[in-house]
Design a protein around this motif. Structure first.
Motif, PDB file in Angstrom:
ATOM      1  N   HIS A 116      60.837 -22.881  19.450  1.00  0.00           N
ATOM      2  CA  HIS A 116      59.678 -22.699  18.206  1.00  0.00           C
ATOM      3  C   HIS A 116      58.334 -22.575  18.844  1.00  0.00           C
ATOM      4  CE1 HIS A 116      61.682 -23.047  14.253  1.00  0.00           C
ATOM      5  NE2 HIS A 116      62.497 -24.002  14.734  1.00  0.00           N
ATOM      6  N   SER A 117      58.269 -23.270  20.236  1.00  0.00           N
ATOM      7  CA  SER A 117      56.841 -23.320  20.887  1.00  0.00           C
ATOM      8  C   SER A 117      56.326 -21.923  21.249  1.00  0.00           C
ATOM      9  CB  SER A 117      56.929 -24.391  21.726  1.00  0.00           C
ATOM     10  OG  SER A 117      57.449 -23.972  22.941  1.00  0.00           O
ATOM     11  N   VAL A 118      57.345 -21.104  21.534  1.00  0.00           N
ATOM     12  CA  VAL A 118      56.971 -19.766  21.930  1.00  0.00           C
ATOM     13  C   VAL A 118      57.634 -18.527  21.143  1.00  0.00           C
ATOM     14  CG1 VAL A 118      57.306 -20.851  24.597  1.00  0.00           C
ATOM     15  CG2 VAL A 118      58.989 -19.490  23.324  1.00  0.00           C
ATOM     16  N   ASN A 119      57.867 -18.798  20.153  1.00  0.00           N
ATOM     17  CA  ASN A 119      58.566 -17.973  19.102  1.00  0.00           C
ATOM     18  C   ASN A 119      57.357 -16.992  18.746  1.00  0.00           C
ATOM     19  OD1 ASN A 119      60.486 -16.464  17.757  1.00  0.00           O
ATOM     20  ND2 ASN A 119      60.204 -17.725  15.893  1.00  0.00           N
ATOM     21  N   GLY A 120      57.482 -15.783  19.032  1.00  0.00           N
ATOM     22  CA  GLY A 120      56.483 -14.748  18.761  1.00  0.00           C
ATOM     23  C   GLY A 120      55.094 -14.677  19.521  1.00  0.00           C
ATOM     24  N   LYS A 121      55.272 -15.367  20.760  1.00  0.00           N
ATOM     25  CA  LYS A 121      54.117 -15.414  21.579  1.00  0.00           C
ATOM     26  C   LYS A 121      54.575 -14.878  22.927  1.00  0.00           C
ATOM     27  CE  LYS A 121      52.570 -19.869  19.600  1.00  0.00           C
ATOM     28  NZ  LYS A 121      52.036 -21.378  19.893  1.00  0.00           N
ATOM     29  N   ASN A 122      55.689 -15.103  23.320  1.00  0.00           N
ATOM     30  CA  ASN A 122      56.159 -14.596  24.813  1.00  0.00           C
ATOM     31  C   ASN A 122      57.778 -13.995  24.492  1.00  0.00           C
ATOM     32  OD1 ASN A 122      56.883 -14.312  27.393  1.00  0.00           O
ATOM     33  ND2 ASN A 122      55.103 -15.698  28.066  1.00  0.00           N
ATOM     34  N   GLY A 123      57.754 -12.736  24.326  1.00  0.00           N
ATOM     35  CA  GLY A 123      59.115 -12.258  24.139  1.00  0.00           C
ATOM     36  C   GLY A 123      60.106 -12.461  25.213  1.00  0.00           C
ATOM     37  N   PRO A 124      59.605 -12.234  26.586  1.00  0.00           N
ATOM     38  CA  PRO A 124      60.751 -12.510  27.552  1.00  0.00           C
ATOM     39  C   PRO A 124      61.143 -13.932  27.788  1.00  0.00           C
ATOM     40  CG  PRO A 124      59.053 -10.944  28.508  1.00  0.00           C
ATOM     41  CD  PRO A 124      58.516 -11.450  26.974  1.00  0.00           C
ATOM     42  N   VAL A 125      60.178 -14.901  27.382  1.00  0.00           N
ATOM     43  CA  VAL A 125      60.647 -16.299  27.572  1.00  0.00           C
ATOM     44  C   VAL A 125      61.404 -16.521  26.519  1.00  0.00           C
ATOM     45  CG1 VAL A 125      59.809 -18.733  27.450  1.00  0.00           C
ATOM     46  CG2 VAL A 125      58.365 -16.938  28.990  1.00  0.00           C
ATOM     47  N   SER A 126      61.292 -16.012  25.156  1.00  0.00           N
ATOM     48  CA  SER A 126      61.860 -16.346  24.174  1.00  0.00           C
ATOM     49  C   SER A 126      63.459 -15.773  24.414  1.00  0.00           C
ATOM     50  CB  SER A 126      61.269 -15.401  22.969  1.00  0.00           C
ATOM     51  OG  SER A 126      60.143 -15.881  22.242  1.00  0.00           O
ATOM     52  N   ILE A 127      63.681 -14.580  25.199  1.00  0.00           N
ATOM     53  CA  ILE A 127      65.161 -14.280  25.284  1.00  0.00           C
ATOM     54  C   ILE A 127      65.791 -15.285  26.281  1.00  0.00           C
ATOM     55  CG2 ILE A 127      66.144 -12.510  26.749  1.00  0.00           C
ATOM     56  CD1 ILE A 127      64.231 -10.411  25.535  1.00  0.00           C
ATOM     57  N   ARG A 128      64.775 -15.492  27.233  1.00  0.00           N
ATOM     58  CA  ARG A 128      65.648 -16.516  28.096  1.00  0.00           C
ATOM     59  C   ARG A 128      65.858 -17.935  27.479  1.00  0.00           C
ATOM     60  NH1 ARG A 128      63.304 -20.797  30.963  1.00  0.00           N
ATOM     61  NH2 ARG A 128      61.124 -20.202  30.614  1.00  0.00           N
ATOM     62  N   LEU A 129      65.140 -18.300  26.729  1.00  0.00           N
ATOM     63  CA  LEU A 129      65.213 -19.943  25.999  1.00  0.00           C
ATOM     64  C   LEU A 129      66.641 -19.560  24.880  1.00  0.00           C
ATOM     65  CD1 LEU A 129      61.914 -21.134  25.367  1.00  0.00           C
ATOM     66  CD2 LEU A 129      63.358 -22.073  27.005  1.00  0.00           C
ATOM     67  N   ALA A 130      66.492 -18.384  24.381  1.00  0.00           N
ATOM     68  CA  ALA A 130      67.574 -18.050  23.354  1.00  0.00           C
ATOM     69  C   ALA A 130      68.899 -18.079  24.133  1.00  0.00           C
ATOM     70  CB  ALA A 130      67.514 -16.819  22.941  1.00  0.00           C
ATOM     71  N   HIS A 168      59.474  -4.740  20.263  1.00  0.00           N
ATOM     72  CA  HIS A 168      58.977  -5.814  19.368  1.00  0.00           C
ATOM     73  C   HIS A 168      60.508  -6.742  18.663  1.00  0.00           C
ATOM     74  CE1 HIS A 168      55.199  -4.267  19.456  1.00  0.00           C
ATOM     75  NE2 HIS A 168      55.729  -2.942  18.840  1.00  0.00           N
ATOM     76  N   SER A 169      61.285  -6.630  19.593  1.00  0.00           N
ATOM     77  CA  SER A 169      62.801  -7.264  19.044  1.00  0.00           C
ATOM     78  C   SER A 169      63.015  -8.614  19.815  1.00  0.00           C
ATOM     79  CB  SER A 169      63.866  -6.204  19.050  1.00  0.00           C
ATOM     80  OG  SER A 169      64.331  -5.868  20.245  1.00  0.00           O
ATOM     81  N   SER A 170      62.108  -9.040  20.619  1.00  0.00           N
ATOM     82  CA  SER A 170      62.678 -10.070  21.630  1.00  0.00           C
ATOM     83  C   SER A 170      62.602 -11.318  21.206  1.00  0.00           C
ATOM     84  CB  SER A 170      61.651 -10.120  22.646  1.00  0.00           C
ATOM     85  OG  SER A 170      60.301 -10.391  22.364  1.00  0.00           O
ATOM     86  N   ASP A 171      61.987 -11.646  19.798  1.00  0.00           N
ATOM     87  CA  ASP A 171      61.939 -12.988  19.225  1.00  0.00           C
ATOM     88  C   ASP A 171      63.253 -13.151  18.596  1.00  0.00           C
ATOM     89  OD1 ASP A 171      59.568 -13.083  19.571  1.00  0.00           O
ATOM     90  OD2 ASP A 171      58.719 -12.601  17.434  1.00  0.00           O
ATOM     91  N   CYS A 172      63.923 -14.715  19.152  1.00  0.00           N
ATOM     92  CA  CYS A 172      65.243 -14.938  19.082  1.00  0.00           C
ATOM     93  C   CYS A 172      65.298 -15.466  17.503  1.00  0.00           C
ATOM     94  CB  CYS A 172      65.503 -16.109  19.890  1.00  0.00           C
ATOM     95  SG  CYS A 172      67.062 -16.757  19.485  1.00  0.00           S
ATOM     96  N   ALA A 173      66.502 -15.320  16.906  1.00  0.00           N
ATOM     97  CA  ALA A 173      66.571 -16.053  15.599  1.00  0.00           C
ATOM     98  C   ALA A 173      66.591 -17.390  15.656  1.00  0.00           C
ATOM     99  CB  ALA A 173      67.956 -15.433  14.725  1.00  0.00           C
ATOM    100  N   VAL A 174      65.562 -18.146  15.809  1.00  0.00           N
ATOM    101  CA  VAL A 174      65.527 -19.615  16.011  1.00  0.00           C
ATOM    102  C   VAL A 174      66.245 -20.273  15.099  1.00  0.00           C
ATOM    103  CG1 VAL A 174      63.934 -21.468  16.686  1.00  0.00           C
ATOM    104  CG2 VAL A 174      63.621 -19.397  17.454  1.00  0.00           C
ATOM    105  N   ASP A 175      65.888 -19.769  13.621  1.00  0.00           N
ATOM    106  CA  ASP A 175      66.328 -20.335  12.067  1.00  0.00           C
ATOM    107  C   ASP A 175      67.898 -20.445  12.402  1.00  0.00           C
ATOM    108  OD1 ASP A 175      63.856 -20.739  11.274  1.00  0.00           O
ATOM    109  OD2 ASP A 175      63.868 -19.052  10.136  1.00  0.00           O
TER     110      ASP A 175
END
Length: 229
Positions: A116-130, A168-175
């Motif tokens: 949640h802390s990086v969602n929408g802010k850093n695509g590559p890190v979002s992909i890694r965390l996902a 613009h598709s790197s955000d993970c489906a955190v929900d």
């Protein structure tokens, strides 16, 4: 290999893997042993061992007389990887729905907060965390073999996303990650599997792996705008 060399190899492997998954090292980029060694302050032997491990995970390829490169999976290979991943991760949630310690939920919730802390802010890190969320799920099954296979396939999927995902598709489906945790908590295996299948299907769709026929109307309509001006 001595303990010190093993530790250094692990460190170099982990740093290169992170750089690949976070898209700093792009698919097709050459990885010269001497350059990597200079940057990390280690020998070429250490680098070579790390590259072999990355190759075994499908993140690096070695080309004869040319050295190591970040892998560039074909669309067909990518489809196969996602198909295997769906099978493995359905088994992961099925096992977890049979029971998981409170500490496991605590770890998942903590990871979800990082996402949640990086969602929408850093695509590559979002992909890694996902990817790390799915790897954590597999580790919590207590099945080391399953966790190892899931880990390898998730890493390859992350590389595939960096190569084929739409802009613009790197955000993970955190929900959906949250929904998976909820279904596991309730022990609802059918629902957890359904959410996981939908989630992974959405990820694969963002990678645009299906070959779509060219639509002449769509192609020419773009050029037709110039004629209308």
């Amino acid at each position: 290999m001595s303990d010190n060399k093993t530790t250094l190899t692990d460190a170099v492997h982990d740093l290169l893997r992170k750089a690949i998954i976070e898209q700093a090292l792009k698919p097709g980029m050459r990885l010269p042993e001497d350059t990597v060694g200079e940057q990390f302050g280690v020998s070429r032997t250490i680098v070579r061992h790390a590259l072999v491990r990355l190759e075994n995970q499908g993140l690096v390829v070695t080309r004869r007389n040319r050295g190591a490169f970040v892998a560039e999976p074909s669309k067909e290979e990518a489809q196969h990887v996602f198909a295997v991943r769906r099978c493995l991760e359905k088994e992961v949630v099925r096992i977890l729905c049979q029971g998981m310690a409170q500490s496991g939920y605590d770890q998942l919730e903590a990871h979800l907060r990082r996402e949640h802390s990086v969602n929408g802010k850093n695509g590559p890190v979002s992909i890694r965390l996902a990817g790390e969320f799915h790897m954590l799920l597999a580790e919590l099954t207590g099945n080391d073999v399953l966790a190892r296979f899931v880990g390898d396939v998730v890493l390859r999927c992350s590389l595939i996303m960096s190569l084929y995902a739409r802009s613009h598709s790197s955000d993970c489906a955190v929900d959906e990650h949250s929904q998976i945790i909820e279904a596991i908590w309730e022990g609802d295996a059918p629902r957890a599997i359904e959410i996981m299948e939908h989630h992974l299907g959405a990820v694969a769709n963002r990678a645009e792996l299906s070959s779509k026929p060219e639509n002449i109307k769509a192609i020419l309509s773009h050029y037709g705008r110039d004629l209308a001006q």
